[in-house]
Design an enzyme around this catalytic site. Structure first.
Site, PDB file in Angstrom:
ATOM      1  N   ASP A   9       0.833  -1.209   0.000  1.00  0.00           N
ATOM      2  CA  ASP A   9       0.000   0.000   0.000  1.00  0.00           C
ATOM      3  C   ASP A   9       0.864   1.254   0.000  1.00  0.00           C
ATOM      4  O   ASP A   9       0.560   2.242  -0.679  1.00  0.00           O
ATOM      5  CB  ASP A   9      -0.896   0.025   1.249  1.00  0.00           C
ATOM      6  CG  ASP A   9      -2.061  -0.939   1.127  1.00  0.00           C
ATOM      7  OD1 ASP A   9      -2.196  -1.570   0.065  1.00  0.00           O
ATOM      8  OD2 ASP A   9      -2.821  -1.067   2.101  1.00  0.00           O
ATOM      9  N   ASP A  38       3.949   1.740  -1.128  1.00  0.00           N
ATOM     10  CA  ASP A  38       4.547   1.999  -2.436  1.00  0.00           C
ATOM     11  C   ASP A  38       3.508   2.553  -3.407  1.00  0.00           C
ATOM     12  O   ASP A  38       3.779   3.472  -4.181  1.00  0.00           O
ATOM     13  CB  ASP A  38       5.151   0.719  -3.013  1.00  0.00           C
ATOM     14  CG  ASP A  38       6.490   0.376  -2.374  1.00  0.00           C
ATOM     15  OD1 ASP A  38       7.040   1.245  -1.666  1.00  0.00           O
ATOM     16  OD2 ASP A  38       6.982  -0.751  -2.576  1.00  0.00           O
ATOM     17  N   ASP A  65       0.649   4.206  -2.718  1.00  0.00           N
ATOM     18  CA  ASP A  65       0.202   5.561  -2.356  1.00  0.00           C
ATOM     19  C   ASP A  65       1.316   6.595  -2.452  1.00  0.00           C
ATOM     20  O   ASP A  65       1.132   7.675  -3.017  1.00  0.00           O
ATOM     21  CB  ASP A  65      -0.360   5.574  -0.928  1.00  0.00           C
ATOM     22  CG  ASP A  65      -1.682   4.842  -0.818  1.00  0.00           C
ATOM     23  OD1 ASP A  65      -2.308   4.593  -1.858  1.00  0.00           O
ATOM     24  OD2 ASP A  65      -2.074   4.506   0.313  1.00  0.00           O
ATOM     25  N   SER A 107     -14.538   6.356  -2.523  1.00  0.00           N
ATOM     26  CA  SER A 107     -13.354   6.160  -1.697  1.00  0.00           C
ATOM     27  C   SER A 107     -13.389   7.169  -0.557  1.00  0.00           C
ATOM     28  O   SER A 107     -14.325   7.977  -0.452  1.00  0.00           O
ATOM     29  CB  SER A 107     -12.078   6.347  -2.529  1.00  0.00           C
ATOM     30  OG  SER A 107     -11.948   5.313  -3.472  1.00  0.00           O
ATOM     31  N   LYS A 110     -11.312   1.750  10.532  1.00  0.00           N
ATOM     32  CA  LYS A 110     -11.316   1.630   9.066  1.00  0.00           C
ATOM     33  C   LYS A 110     -10.916   0.198   8.718  1.00  0.00           C
ATOM     34  O   LYS A 110      -9.736  -0.150   8.725  1.00  0.00           O
ATOM     35  CB  LYS A 110     -10.350   2.625   8.415  1.00  0.00           C
ATOM     36  CG  LYS A 110     -10.393   2.599   6.897  1.00  0.00           C
ATOM     37  CD  LYS A 110      -9.424   3.621   6.308  1.00  0.00           C
ATOM     38  CE  LYS A 110      -9.541   3.654   4.787  1.00  0.00           C
ATOM     39  NZ  LYS A 110      -9.171   2.363   4.162  1.00  0.00           N
ATOM     40  N   ARG A 145     -18.109  -3.098  -4.668  1.00  0.00           N
ATOM     41  CA  ARG A 145     -18.076  -1.637  -4.833  1.00  0.00           C
ATOM     42  C   ARG A 145     -17.864  -1.246  -6.284  1.00  0.00           C
ATOM     43  O   ARG A 145     -18.313  -0.187  -6.729  1.00  0.00           O
ATOM     44  CB  ARG A 145     -16.959  -1.033  -3.979  1.00  0.00           C
ATOM     45  CG  ARG A 145     -17.002   0.481  -3.925  1.00  0.00           C
ATOM     46  CD  ARG A 145     -15.845   1.052  -3.148  1.00  0.00           C
ATOM     47  NE  ARG A 145     -14.578   0.846  -3.837  1.00  0.00           N
ATOM     48  CZ  ARG A 145     -13.424   1.369  -3.440  1.00  0.00           C
ATOM     49  NH1 ARG A 145     -13.386   2.090  -2.341  1.00  0.00           N
ATOM     50  NH2 ARG A 145     -12.311   1.146  -4.105  1.00  0.00           N
ATOM     51  N   LYS A 185      -4.800   7.760   8.765  1.00  0.00           N
ATOM     52  CA  LYS A 185      -3.974   6.562   8.646  1.00  0.00           C
ATOM     53  C   LYS A 185      -2.566   6.859   9.127  1.00  0.00           C
ATOM     54  O   LYS A 185      -2.051   7.956   8.911  1.00  0.00           O
ATOM     55  CB  LYS A 185      -3.913   6.084   7.191  1.00  0.00           C
ATOM     56  CG  LYS A 185      -5.277   5.792   6.575  1.00  0.00           C
ATOM     57  CD  LYS A 185      -5.165   5.321   5.147  1.00  0.00           C
ATOM     58  CE  LYS A 185      -4.665   3.900   5.061  1.00  0.00           C
ATOM     59  NZ  LYS A 185      -4.679   3.379   3.671  1.00  0.00           N
ATOM     60  N   CYS A 205      35.778  14.959  19.145  1.00  0.00           N
ATOM     61  CA  CYS A 205      35.029  15.407  17.969  1.00  0.00           C
ATOM     62  C   CYS A 205      35.591  14.740  16.714  1.00  0.00           C
ATOM     63  O   CYS A 205      36.809  14.785  16.477  1.00  0.00           O
ATOM     64  CB  CYS A 205      35.116  16.926  17.845  1.00  0.00           C
ATOM     65  SG  CYS A 205      34.347  17.574  16.330  1.00  0.00           S
ATOM     66  N   CYS A 256      37.355  17.835  14.545  1.00  0.00           N
ATOM     67  CA  CYS A 256      38.543  18.581  14.980  1.00  0.00           C
ATOM     68  C   CYS A 256      39.365  17.865  16.036  1.00  0.00           C
ATOM     69  O   CYS A 256      40.474  18.309  16.383  1.00  0.00           O
ATOM     70  CB  CYS A 256      38.142  19.962  15.488  1.00  0.00           C
ATOM     71  SG  CYS A 256      37.180  19.915  17.032  1.00  0.00           S
TER      72      CYS A 256
END
Length: 649
Positions: A63, A65, A67, A106, A144, A160, A303, A391, A394
């Protein structure tokens, strides 16, 4: 290559590969990053095929990928394409299509609370137009379901389909399918779902996923014994949306308890859930708001598009920021999430590394939401952490400051100096050529401050190894950055004072002149809305540090636009206090020029259309996305000519 089941489903759907062959189709599915290289025809065909396979229960991509990679790519190219604005068809099942009793659209999607707030703003605008108190509007929140959508009118169960016409699948009730919770038929829209716990116990070894099983229940062929048993056990059911457990209340309650309400509703049922549905119950407002061809405007899905993976940490690399903080970056075994190949993730700070045991060999759960930067969600297997003592840039000894390791050698640390130089030119945004490579080369030739860069000649640039043409271009860009008009708050933000980003700089300079800010006390700054006491203390200390450099650069004569146009100085104007968004190619000037001009008349300028936008000003070659957003949100759309007439008033 495609499985035999996938090939059969595409054949039943009447889909043929015209622009892609099977090999390329499968290669793209495994490498979503290639979406940018597809032609428009190839991209549309890929989306059409991927949708058919997903709705047929034999998906070839996730899903996320679909969207966030492929649909997002289409949205960039063709924002008005029907695939983005109509119900995606379910064409995998044979049989004559018939008109649905009601349209099954949708649902619009939101992935953040800010998007939900904008949706609620549109509800409020509609309520106001109908003279209804927004505080009295009832919101409903339900799970959902991630099942197979259908509509039951009591006699027929329909797929649907395309949202307007579907296929008769009443056979599933003839096979013994029940309505959830012992409910009666005829309750309208719902989904065919399978109990999660039942699926894991009895079906996981026979079906790849729950959707694959749900599709098998609907297909015309004779059911497998496992599916028949699930129906007999009432683990597979038709769940009407009207029967779903819910939360109801007003917007104040919903917004103040949003996280808790979402969390509670999300886990109310023992079925796959991929979000929650938020809607209003007022019939008059629902009718007033209506729908697009894709979704009802009075309803939205929230979502959390999060994909996770367990990944091994190969190493933890320290990096020095321009503020001196040492950021631990986890180098990871390459892993694909949400369409991207990831090999690095931030561990935020070294106290987290120390406490959670993030080191070579650790196993972490990596999470990525949509196109957002990946984050370490959990450490599953700890390892010995590697905590630096000096660091990496440096070699100066590091000190702890709360959760952070800090390099205090800010005047001599190469990373802090070069990052600060890059930051100045990047924020100034009125020059080209001063990126990381140029800055690093200047640093290697002992150029360590912004004012020193502005003193350089073309000959000096050449002596450092830049070409003649590049050297002259760099000098020209430095001149451009001084002569081209920029806002005083952008100039101040370029100095990189901690907690003084563009927004806070603009707030501060709307109250005080640029030359006055170095004399401000903490109490003066706290008096500006948005500045707390702790922030004010940090800002005053930061201003002391940058004052010498500021004075040197200010004397170079930058062309600064003052924010100090007070209400008393500003004549009354129709645009004063209005929120404008500009889109398209303008004849009057560049969009940046027009934004500055609008602000001079007291207007506010946004980058995207929201429910609070007053005017969308359109030029030529306008994309459909902003126009559609303006229409959806009842924002007034005016031409460039109309805008010019307004500013002359």
């Amino acid at each position: 290559m495609l499985t035999q089941e996938q090939k059969e489903l595409l054949a039943r759907s009447g889909l043929q590969l015209n622009h892609l062959d099977e090999k390329k189709l499968c290669h793209i599915a495994k490498h979503p990053e290639l979406s940018k290289d597809l032609t428009d025809s190839e991209l549309i065909e890929f989306l059409t095929v991927a949708n058919a396979l997903y709705r047929g229960g034999v998906a070839m991509i996730s899903d996320a990928d679909y969207d966030f990679v492929f649909q997002t790519e289409l949205r960039k190219r063709q924002p008005n394409h029907p695939l983005l604005h109509t119900v995606e068809p379910e064409s995998a099942f044979t049989g004559k299509t018939v008109e649905l009793p009601v349209h099954m659209l949708s649902t619009d999607k939101a992935y953040s609370f800010k998007e939900i707030e904008r949706w609620a703003g549109r509800i409020e605008k509609a309520a106001t137009a109908l003279n209804k108190p927004f505080a009295d509007i009832v919101f409903r929140v339900t799970p959902k379901l991630d099942g197979y959508a259908a509509y039951d009118d009591g006699q027929t169960l329909y797929t649907r389909g395309d949202g307007r016409r579907g296929t008769d699948i009443s056979r599933v009730f003839d096979r013994g399918l029940n309505v959830a919770n012992g409910g009666k038929r005829g309750m309208g829209a719902g989904e065919i779902v399978i109990s999660k716990s039942y699926f894991q116990r009895h079906l996981a070894e026979h079906f790849d996923n729950a959707r694959n099983f749900q599709a098998s229940v609907i297909k015309e062929k004779q059911l497998e014994a496992h599916a028949e048993q699930a129906i007999r056990d009432k683990a597979a059911v038709f769940y009407p949306f009207a029967q779903l457990p819910d939360w109801t209340g007003n917007w104040e309650q919903l917004s103040s308890q949003f996280k808790d309400i979402i969390e509670s509703i999300w886990h109310k049922v023992d079925y796959d859930v991929d979000g929650v549905i938020l809607e209003i119950t007022d019939a008059e407002i629902k009718e007033y708001m209506g729908a697009t061809r894709h979704h009802h405007r009075w309803q939205i899905a929230f979502k959390e598009n999060v994909e996770t993976a367990e990944v091994e940490v190969l190493n933890v690399t320290p990096q020095t920021s321009r503020s001196g903080r040492i950021t631990p970056v986890a180098e990871l075994e390459p892993t694909r999430l949400s369409g991207a190949l990831l090999s690095r993730a931030t561990a935020h700070h070294y106290k987290m590394v120390l406490h959670k045991g993030i080191g070579p060999g650790a196993i972490i759960r990596l999470a990525r939401s949509g196109e957002v930067i990946p984050k370490i969600e959990e450490v599953i297997l700890e390892a010995e952490p590697q905590i630096p003592t000096h660091c990496p840039s440096c070699g100066h000894e590091l000190v702890w400051d709360n959760d952070f390791l800090i390099c205090t050698n800010n005047l001599e640390c190469p990373a802090q100096i070069t990052h600060s130089l890059e930051h100045f030119f990047r924020v100034l945004k009125n020059n080209d050529g001063f990126g990381p490579a140029t800055i690093r080369k200047l640093y290697d030739h002992d150029i360590r401050s912004v004012d020193a860069i502005y003193q350089l000649t073309a000959e000096q640039f050449e002596a450092m190894g830049f070409g003649p043409k590049q050297s002259q271009n760099l000098v020209d860009q430095l001149e451009r950055s001084r002569s081209e008009a920029i806002e005083d708050w952008r100039f101040l933000a370029a100095f990189g004072v901690f907690r003084m980003g563009l927004g806070n700089c603009e707030k501060l300079l709307s109250h005080y002149r640029l030359t006055e800010i170095f004399e401000l006390t903490e109490q003066d700054i706290v008096g500006v809305e948005g500045f707390a006491e702790k922030t004010a203390a940090i800002v005053t200390q930061g201003l002391v540090k940058i004052r010498p450099l500021f004075n040197k650069l200010y004397q170079l004569g930058f062309n600064l636009i003052s924010s100090q146009t007070s209400e008393s100085d500003r004549p009354a104007h129709p645009l004063s206090g209005k929120l404008l968004v500009f889109t398209g190619s303008m004849q009057h000037g560049t969009r940046d020029d027009m934004k500055k001009e609008a602000k001079a008349f007291g207007a506010k300028v946004g980058s995207s259309v929201t429910g609070k936008t007053d005017y969308l000003v359109i030029g030529e070659k306008v994309g459909e996305s902003k126009l559609n957003a303006a229409r959806d949100k009842d924002v007034t759309i005016i031409s460039e000519q109309k805008y010019l007439e307004m500013i002359k008033q």
